[in-house]
Design a protein around this motif. Structure first.
Motif, short mmCIF file in Angstrom:
data_model
loop_
_atom_site.label_atom_id
_atom_site.label_comp_id
_atom_site.label_asym_id
_atom_site.label_seq_id
_atom_site.Cartn_x
_atom_site.Cartn_y
_atom_site.Cartn_z
N ILE A 62 2.33 3.58 -6.76
CA ILE A 62 1.94 3.86 -5.37
C ILE A 62 3.16 3.90 -4.46
O ILE A 62 3.23 4.73 -3.55
CB ILE A 62 0.92 2.79 -4.91
CG1 ILE A 62 -0.44 3.05 -5.59
CG2 ILE A 62 0.77 2.79 -3.39
CD1 ILE A 62 -1.44 1.94 -5.42
N GLN A 63 4.12 3.02 -4.71
CA GLN A 63 5.31 3.01 -3.86
C GLN A 63 6.19 4.22 -4.12
O GLN A 63 6.92 4.68 -3.22
CB GLN A 63 6.09 1.71 -4.09
CG GLN A 63 5.36 0.49 -3.54
CD GLN A 63 6.03 -0.82 -3.89
OE1 GLN A 63 6.52 -1.00 -5.01
NE2 GLN A 63 6.04 -1.76 -2.94
N LEU A 64 6.12 4.78 -5.33
CA LEU A 64 6.92 5.97 -5.65
C LEU A 64 6.18 7.27 -5.32
O LEU A 64 6.79 8.23 -4.83
CB LEU A 64 7.27 5.96 -7.15
CG LEU A 64 8.25 4.86 -7.60
CD1 LEU A 64 8.29 4.79 -9.12
CD2 LEU A 64 9.64 5.13 -7.03
N ALA A 65 4.88 7.32 -5.60
CA ALA A 65 4.08 8.54 -5.39
C ALA A 65 2.66 8.13 -5.01
O ALA A 65 1.79 8.03 -5.88
CB ALA A 65 4.08 9.40 -6.66
N PRO A 66 2.41 7.86 -3.72
CA PRO A 66 1.10 7.37 -3.28
C PRO A 66 0.03 8.47 -3.26
O PRO A 66 -0.24 9.09 -2.23
CB PRO A 66 1.37 6.84 -1.87
CG PRO A 66 2.53 7.66 -1.38
CD PRO A 66 3.37 7.96 -2.58
N THR A 67 -0.60 8.68 -4.40
CA THR A 67 -1.66 9.69 -4.51
C THR A 67 -3.03 9.02 -4.50
O THR A 67 -3.15 7.81 -4.73
CB THR A 67 -1.51 10.50 -5.81
OG1 THR A 67 -1.68 9.60 -6.92
CG2 THR A 67 -0.15 11.17 -5.88
N ALA A 103 7.49 8.64 -10.86
CA ALA A 103 6.45 7.61 -11.05
C ALA A 103 5.83 7.63 -12.43
O ALA A 103 5.11 6.70 -12.80
CB ALA A 103 5.36 7.81 -9.99
N GLN A 104 6.13 8.68 -13.23
CA GLN A 104 5.46 8.84 -14.52
C GLN A 104 5.69 7.67 -15.48
O GLN A 104 4.73 7.21 -16.12
CB GLN A 104 5.89 10.16 -15.17
CG GLN A 104 5.06 10.58 -16.37
CD GLN A 104 3.61 10.86 -16.00
OE1 GLN A 104 3.30 11.19 -14.86
NE2 GLN A 104 2.71 10.73 -16.97
N VAL A 108 3.50 13.90 -1.36
CA VAL A 108 4.04 13.62 -2.70
C VAL A 108 4.54 14.92 -3.33
O VAL A 108 3.78 15.89 -3.48
CB VAL A 108 2.97 12.96 -3.59
CG1 VAL A 108 3.53 12.70 -4.98
CG2 VAL A 108 2.49 11.66 -2.95
N SER A 109 5.81 14.91 -3.70
CA SER A 109 6.41 16.09 -4.33
C SER A 109 6.34 15.96 -5.85
O SER A 109 6.03 14.90 -6.40
CB SER A 109 7.87 16.22 -3.88
OG SER A 109 8.61 15.09 -4.34
N ASP A 110 6.70 17.07 -6.54
CA ASP A 110 6.75 17.03 -8.01
C ASP A 110 7.80 16.02 -8.49
O ASP A 110 7.60 15.35 -9.50
CB ASP A 110 7.07 18.41 -8.56
CG ASP A 110 5.93 19.39 -8.34
OD1 ASP A 110 4.79 18.92 -8.11
OD2 ASP A 110 6.16 20.62 -8.40
N MET A 126 0.81 -1.22 0.00
CA MET A 126 0.00 0.00 0.00
C MET A 126 0.84 1.26 0.00
O MET A 126 0.29 2.37 0.02
CB MET A 126 -0.93 0.02 1.22
CG MET A 126 -1.92 -1.12 1.26
SD MET A 126 -3.10 -1.10 -0.12
CE MET A 126 -4.09 0.34 0.29
N GLY A 127 2.19 1.14 -0.03
CA GLY A 127 3.01 2.34 0.01
C GLY A 127 2.86 3.07 1.32
O GLY A 127 2.47 2.49 2.34
N ASP A 128 3.14 4.36 1.31
CA ASP A 128 3.00 5.19 2.51
C ASP A 128 1.99 6.30 2.23
O ASP A 128 2.34 7.37 1.74
CB ASP A 128 4.35 5.80 2.89
CG ASP A 128 4.26 6.66 4.15
OD1 ASP A 128 3.20 6.62 4.82
OD2 ASP A 128 5.24 7.35 4.48
N PRO A 129 0.70 6.05 2.52
CA PRO A 129 -0.33 7.05 2.21
C PRO A 129 -0.13 8.39 2.92
O PRO A 129 -0.67 9.40 2.48
CB PRO A 129 -1.64 6.38 2.69
CG PRO A 129 -1.31 4.92 2.77
CD PRO A 129 0.12 4.85 3.13
#
Length: 375
Positions: A178-183, A151-152, A143-145, A136-139
């Motif tokens: 999700i692991q890179l950018a959990p949005t 994650a793109q 998340v930065s740019d 689940m990553g880290d909700p």
């Protein structure tokens, strides 16, 4: 023109997915629309006007339409409202089933059977998935740019796999995202994969994570509602689908919502019928079991009714003593009892009869030592 559209369609899913990815990138970073190479898109967005709807259709673009209940969208795209309907809400959408299920008059047992038959007709139910939860990553991470940019590539790969129908592969790529950018959108996209894979529990977990980050995520609400429907949790499904449709209406979800609303209505009717049946059973008189009645009550051989002078207290006393019950079945004793009840002075006639006087004395003792009623 229609020819241009046909050309795009002939280009296959890849061309469509590229267009979706472009729109998603602009939605997440609206400043991109000012780049010279996207001038065609900027011109389209600022000048395009939606014609009246000619036929049922509509869908949902890949990004999430979650927003507050005002109509201001922060996605950098033109939001198209569906045509007004007969029963609209404050968003201009029609929801014939937004309200609580209507009440119904008490039904018969035949109607109860019809309700049960209707409940069995949902082909969309599936067995609950019991797979181990996916990462689940880290909700809680902000998340930065830079994280979004990292994650793109995984996001683009996930979207392409979805377009090719490889939902399992797409879900794995969305896990990387999700692991890179959990949005919220990343969780919502993976949840959509799980929904299409008929894994409602995994879908609900991701939707919960998405809604924890964005409570107005229409995509997550509608996807979770469809997952609840797969599990037969129609009331939970109805609540989510109604909320999601109020934020961002689409025709495909409306079809599911109508089915779910019918199920909720049937459940409410069935619940009311059960309550009414229980109330009728409580109100109905309960006959005494055969052979277990008091002396002089139906169930005792030859006794058509309560003898004169028999009080409830006496009946209870008799019922507690098997010997008395047996004696009161004797026609001789019952006749003497009726005679004494009619005229208490008649007890003198039975002073020499040990059976009758023994019964009278025993009853007198059970009544507290005082005189027997009517004797």
């Amino acid at each position: 023109s229609s020819k241009a559209f046909a050309s795009i369609v002939r280009g296959g899913r890849h061309a469509i997915m590229e267009a979706k990815a472009l729109l998603e990138a602009v939605a997440q970073n609206p400043q991109l629309i000012h780049k010279p190479e996207l001038s065609f898109l900027k011109a389209f967005v600022t000048s395009f006007k939606v014609p009246p709807e000619a036929a049922a259709g509509g869908g949902c673009c890949d990004h999430d339409h979650g927003h507050s209940h005002s109509h201001g969208h922060s996605h950098g795209h033109a939001h198209v409202e569906p045509p007004p309907r007969a029963h609209g809400d404050s968003h201009g959408h029609a929801h014939a089933h937004d309200e609580a299920p209507p009440r119904f008059e008490e039904g018969s047992e035949e109607e109860e059977e019809e309700v049960e038959a209707e409940e069995e007709q949902d082909d969309g139910l599936v067995e609950p998935d019991e797979d181990a939860p996916v990462p689940m990553g880290d909700p809680s991470a902000e998340v930065s740019d830079e994280m979004q940019e990292a994650a793109q590539p995984a996001k683009m790969a996930a979207m392409e796999l979805m377009g090719e129908g490889d939902l399992a592969g797409a879900s794995l790529k969305f896990t990387e995202v999700i692991q890179l950018a959990p949005t919220s959108l990343a969780y919502a996209n993976r949840a959509l994969c799980f929904a299409k894979l008929k894994k409602p529990n995994a879908c609900i977990r991701d939707c919960n994570a998405a809604l924890a980050l964005n409570a107005d995520s229409a995509k997550s609400l509608k996807t979770r509602g469809k997952a609840y429907r797969m599990l037969g949790e129609y009331e939970l499904a109805h609540a989510d689908l109604t909320s999601g449709q109020k934020i961002d209406f689409d025709e495909d979800t409306d079809i599911v919502q109508r089915l779910v609303a019918a199920k909720v209505k049937a459940l409410a009717e069935k619940r009311k019928q059960r309550l009414a049946k229980a109330a009728r059973q409580r109100a109905a008189p309960r006959p005494s079991p055969a052979g277990a009645g008091f002396p002089g009550i139906g169930g005792m051989p030859g006794m058509g009714g309560m003898p004169p002078g028999m009080t409830p207290a006496m009946m209870q006393a008799l019922a507690s003593d098997p010997e008395l019950l047996l004696a009161m079945q004797n026609p001789k004793i019952m006749a003497a009892f009726a005679d004494i009840s009619a005229n208490p002075a008649n007890i003198m006639k039975y002073m020499g009869d040990p059976d009758i006087m023994g019964l009278a004395m025993k009853m007198q003792g059970m009544m507290g030592g005082g005189s027997m009623p009517s004797m």
